[in-house]
Design a protein around this motif. Structure first.
Motif, PDB file in Angstrom:
ATOM      1  N   VAL A 683       0.824  -1.218   0.000  1.00  0.00           N
ATOM      2  CA  VAL A 683       0.000   0.000   0.000  1.00  0.00           C
ATOM      3  C   VAL A 683       0.854   1.261   0.000  1.00  0.00           C
ATOM      4  O   VAL A 683       0.307   2.370   0.088  1.00  0.00           O
ATOM      5  N   ALA A 684       2.177   1.126  -0.096  1.00  0.00           N
ATOM      6  CA  ALA A 684       3.052   2.297   0.025  1.00  0.00           C
ATOM      7  C   ALA A 684       2.810   3.325  -1.063  1.00  0.00           C
ATOM      8  O   ALA A 684       3.025   4.525  -0.843  1.00  0.00           O
ATOM      9  N   GLU A 685       2.370   2.914  -2.253  1.00  0.00           N
ATOM     10  CA  GLU A 685       2.141   3.866  -3.344  1.00  0.00           C
ATOM     11  C   GLU A 685       0.663   4.157  -3.569  1.00  0.00           C
ATOM     12  O   GLU A 685       0.314   4.898  -4.484  1.00  0.00           O
ATOM     13  N   GLN A 686      -0.217   3.586  -2.743  1.00  0.00           N
ATOM     14  CA  GLN A 686      -1.646   3.853  -2.857  1.00  0.00           C
ATOM     15  C   GLN A 686      -1.966   5.095  -2.043  1.00  0.00           C
ATOM     16  O   GLN A 686      -2.177   5.036  -0.827  1.00  0.00           O
ATOM     17  N   MET A 687      -2.036   6.234  -2.712  1.00  0.00           N
ATOM     18  CA  MET A 687      -2.124   7.510  -2.021  1.00  0.00           C
ATOM     19  C   MET A 687      -3.452   7.697  -1.285  1.00  0.00           C
ATOM     20  O   MET A 687      -3.509   8.439  -0.295  1.00  0.00           O
ATOM     21  N   ASP A 688      -4.522   7.030  -1.708  1.00  0.00           N
ATOM     22  CA  ASP A 688      -5.782   7.168  -0.985  1.00  0.00           C
ATOM     23  C   ASP A 688      -5.697   6.501   0.389  1.00  0.00           C
ATOM     24  O   ASP A 688      -6.195   7.034   1.389  1.00  0.00           O
ATOM     25  N   VAL A 689      -5.037   5.335   0.445  1.00  0.00           N
ATOM     26  CA  VAL A 689      -4.862   4.650   1.728  1.00  0.00           C
ATOM     27  C   VAL A 689      -3.836   5.374   2.584  1.00  0.00           C
ATOM     28  O   VAL A 689      -4.009   5.518   3.808  1.00  0.00           O
ATOM     29  N   MET A 690      -2.754   5.847   1.971  1.00  0.00           N
ATOM     30  CA  MET A 690      -1.718   6.545   2.726  1.00  0.00           C
ATOM     31  C   MET A 690      -2.238   7.874   3.286  1.00  0.00           C
ATOM     32  O   MET A 690      -1.775   8.333   4.342  1.00  0.00           O
TER      33      MET A 690
END
Length: 815
Positions: A683-690
């Motif tokens: 999830v490191a590049e999933q900006m909605d989750v981050m």
């Protein structure tokens, strides 16, 4: 010894296991239909809603059955019977809730009670029709019985009459025989008398015949000969008519033979019988990954249906002979028999016409072949080619290269580069070291360590009318002119001007900021290539309004070198880069050739022409100390968002603690129970989750007790405070990202998919609102409003020598 038959509770458990698998597939199909615009048709939604409604009715009936079970009904004693029964009831309640939520997503305005009444009315009406048909059938049977009785009575009467007639006929026959015998005797006597008279006349008159008498005999002979000739002519005419009829029948048979080749036999003929007896073949309309007992398939695959069932799960077989259950909503009738027959008939007709016309076959065959080639070329043409042909986009636009690379797998994603890498000997890690003296991860200095800020994109030509732009993105990676050397990072455009020629980005960091449009990124690499630089590809997601087709296109690209002429790393510098057309592997292509870059003798004209060229404005800077300390613990190469740079640093520190500091056996490669290490790279590049993680983390920092925060800021007991913050960050991740990622309603991450991004954003906001309202993560997790995916051991186990631990080979090919 005979095996004991399972009790009612065990049977119910097995039945629940079976129906659970079907419900999970139905929920998955419903979510996919709701999130995909092409599949979201009224007919499909109604069909799925009806299937979910029927499933829910089955679950309600099964729940009532399980609820009525008692321990006395069991064949043998079961330990903790009541607890097991309660667990099964909870499972059923969960499945019923899943069906209810799926129905509400499919048809939000549909009232379930009204729908149930409507279904009940349909069933009642069908029942009434069935009863009416049964009554009609009974009346018809009674009428048939009465008719049979009447026919039997009539047959008996006819038999009696025939018997009477036969008796009368026998008597009459006897009387007629007697009369005939008498007549025969009289005739014999008369003949004998006539013969005697003729003999007497011949003896008495031996004179020649008269002329009149001979003339009569001649005319009689002529008449007989004419009659014979007439009979012969009639026979010849009859034979000719028979030959003509046979020829007509032959032509009719030939004409009837042609439709049989085409497979267009009239209804009721043998062709239809053969077509109906042939196996039913269906073509799949989408990919389906089945579970145990199911048949998995890809879109466009032709399978044979062996058995149909009322529950919507059919038994099918593929070309490899594999059999299993498939959902009927993924299938479409495939009329292969008709297509093949029509194709064969077309070839045969052309051959026949060629033979009759004497040479036209070559022309017709070549024409058909050319049309086939043209049709094949059209089907293989991409949407970008169509838009180029229509003049809807500039000639320098292309299919996005980095989008295709980023979407094809994890090879160019953050998870592949953030994971630790093994050394060439595979005995130690080459980018993760621990310093026992300071009890920290050892910093690793690299050749290039910079912060790049995308300021704006100028004079980017938009598509013409008929093409709508859904989203704009700049994709960034390390590039040496031939090879992609890092992960691909995406920066979303924040806004555009009225003319849609200028793209803007956000660079300010705030507590409630959106992470996707944040255009400040860090770059880290140890590559020694002389042409090492950063590749920027300007991309747009387009929608063709006439056909509703979507595609990701590149508006151009720019390459910013990281080394100066002397081979040193470039320091602080702002650059105005010209945007090139085509792909990064094409040279000398302009975005829009109508704006020429030729140098004019007129300085004013040259300046105006230069200002109209597409440009990318960026700034390169040396990282601040805060950024540098966090970047030094990261692997290389790596590109990412500076707003979440602290999270990457925390992850690497926790990774070093688990793999190097806290392990008793450093030579062991067994799996480690740590869901944080397992999930964070994904999830490191999933900006909605981050973004959700960042917001929650900032709230937690504010709520840390003043004493602990003061100690951290003043350096008092700094080692303890760092451990405390690492534990708090891991706890924050497990309370937010871990449950969110495993929600059944959260669509899988697909970079560059506009509809997928919007659907994920809605689910993330829903989770955040529930967490704020209930003010407890545990209350959210126990809520019946959230459905989670089935638990798997893979989500909590970290593999220290996983697929990303091997060094990534450089890919130099254009494909």
């Amino acid at each position: 010894m005979p095996k004991k038959e399972p009790g009612p509770l065990a049977k119910a458990t097995k039945e629940i296991d079976v129906i659970k698998k079907h419900i999970e597939a139905a929920v998955k199909e419903c979510n996919k239909t709701v999130s995909t615009k092409k599949l979201k048709t009224e007919e499909r939604l109604n069909t799925l809603y009806r299937n979910c409604f029927n499933r829910k009715q089955e679950l309600n009936e099964l729940r009532s059955t399980v609820n009525d079970l008692t321990e006395d009904q069991e064949t043998e004693k079961i330990k903790n019977y009541e607890n097991k029964k309660k667990n099964e009831l909870k499972r059923l309640d969960t499945l019923i809730t899943q069906m209810t939520q799926s129905m509400s997503k499919l048809l939000p305005d549909q009232n379930e009670e009204e729908y149930a009444r409507k279904v009940q009315e349909e069933l009642d009406e069908a029942k009434r029709k069935a009863e009416a048909e049964e009554e009609d059938d009974e009346e018809e049977e009674e009428e048939e019985e009465e008719e049979e009785e009447e026919e039997e009575e009539e047959d008996e009467e006819e038999e009696e009459e025939t018997q009477v007639k036969t008796r009368k006929g026998d008597q009459q026959a006897k009387e007629e025989e007697d009369e005939e015998e008498e007549e025969d005797d009289e005739e014999e006597e008369e003949e004998e008398e006539e013969e005697e008279e003729e003999e007497e006349e011949e003896d008495a008159k031996k004179a020649p015949q008269s002329p009149a008498k001979s003339g009569k005999q001649v005319t009689m002979k002529e008449a007989e000969s004419e009659e014979e000739e007439d009979e012969e002519e009639e026979e010849e005419e009859e034979e000719e008519e028979e030959e003509e009829e046979e020829e007509d029948e032959g032509e009719q048979q030939k004409a009837a033979a042609k439709p049989e080749k085409k497979g267009k036999t009239p209804k009721g003929k043998e062709g239809d019988v053969e077509k109906e007896d042939a196996p039913q073949q269906w073509v799949t309309v989408d990919d389906y990954d089945g579970e145990e007992g199911d048949l998995s398939f890809k879109k466009g695959e032709v399978i044979t249906v062996l058995e149909t069932r009322e529950d919507g799960w059919w038994v099918a077989e593929n070309d490899q002979g594999e059999k299993g259950l498939v959902p009927k909503t993924y299938l479409q009738m495939y009329n292969k028999f008709k297509d093949v027959q029509q194709g064969d008939e077309g070839d045969e007709e052309e051959e026949d016409e060629g033979e009759e016309d004497g040479g036209d076959t070559a022309r017709s065959g070549s024409g058909k072949k050319r049309w086939g080639d043209i049709r094949k070329a059209v089907t293989e043409t991409t949407l970008s080619d169509v838009l180029h042909a229509l003049g809807a986009v500039p000639s320098g636009f292309r299919q996005s290269t980095l989008f295709r690379k980023h979407a094809e797998g994890e090879g160019y994603r953050m998870a592949s580069y953030l994971a630790v890498k093994l050394s060439p000997s595979n005995l130690i890690y080459k980018d993760l070291f621990f310093d026992p003296a300071s009890s920290k991860i050892r910093s690793r200095f690299t050749r290039v360590e910079r912060v790049v800020t995308i300021l704006s994109c100028q004079q980017i030509p938009p598509p013409s009318a008929g093409v709508e732009v859904l989203d704009r993105t700049v994709r960034v990676c390390l590039f040496d002119g031939n090879t992609i050397l890092s992960n691909i990072h995406c920066v979303k455009v924040s806004s555009v001007d009225k003319s849609q020629h200028s793209w803007s980005f956000t660079t300010k960091i705030t507590d409630i900021m959106e992470l996707a449009p944040h255009a400040e990124i860090f770059v880290r690499t140890n590559n020694i290539s002389d042409n090492i630089g950063i590749l920027f590809e300007l991309c747009i997601t387009t929608l063709r309004t006439s056909t509703q087709e979507k595609t990701e296109m590149s508006c151009g690209w720019a390459h910013m070198p990281l080394l100066d002429e002397n081979g040193s790393v470039t320091q602080n510098k702002s650059m105005d880069l010209y945007v090139n057309g085509g792909t990064p592997y094409e040279k000398g292509v302009e975005v829009d050739p109508r704006i020429s870059r030729r140098i004019s003798s007129n300085a004013l004209v040259s300046l105006m022409s230069g200002n109209k060229q597409p440009r990318l404005v960026v700034r390169l800077a040396v990282p601040k100390k805060e950024y540098k300390d966090q970047m030094d613990v990261l692997p290389d190469p790596l590109i990412g968002n500076t707003a979440v740079l602290p999270f990457y640093s925390y992850y690497r520190q926790v990774l070093a603690d688990v793999l190097l500091r806290d392990r008793l056996d450093l030579d062991s490669t067994e799996m480690i129970h740590n869901p944080f290490l397992r999930l964070f790279p994904t999830v490191a590049e999933q900006m909605d989750v981050m973004k959700l993680l960042r917001t929650t983390w900032l709230d937690r920092l504010r709520n840390i007790r003043r004493v602990e925060k003061t100690r951290f800021l003043t350096g008092y007991n700094a080692a303890r405070d760092e451990e405390y913050l690492k534990d708090q960050f891991r706890l924050t991740f497990m309370e937010t990202v871990y449950p969110l990622h495993h929600m059944a309603t959260l669509p899988n991450y697909r970079p560059g998919d506009f509809e997928n991004t919007e659907a994920r954003k809605e689910e993330v906001n829903k989770f955040r609102e529930m967490k704020q309202q209930r003010q407890s993560t545990l209350a959210v997790l126990l809520s019946s409003d959230i459905m989670f995916k089935p638990f798997s051991l893979d989500e909590v186990t970290y593999n220290m020598i996983g697929p990303h631990c091997l060094p990534k080979p450089a890919v130099t090919s254009q494909s």
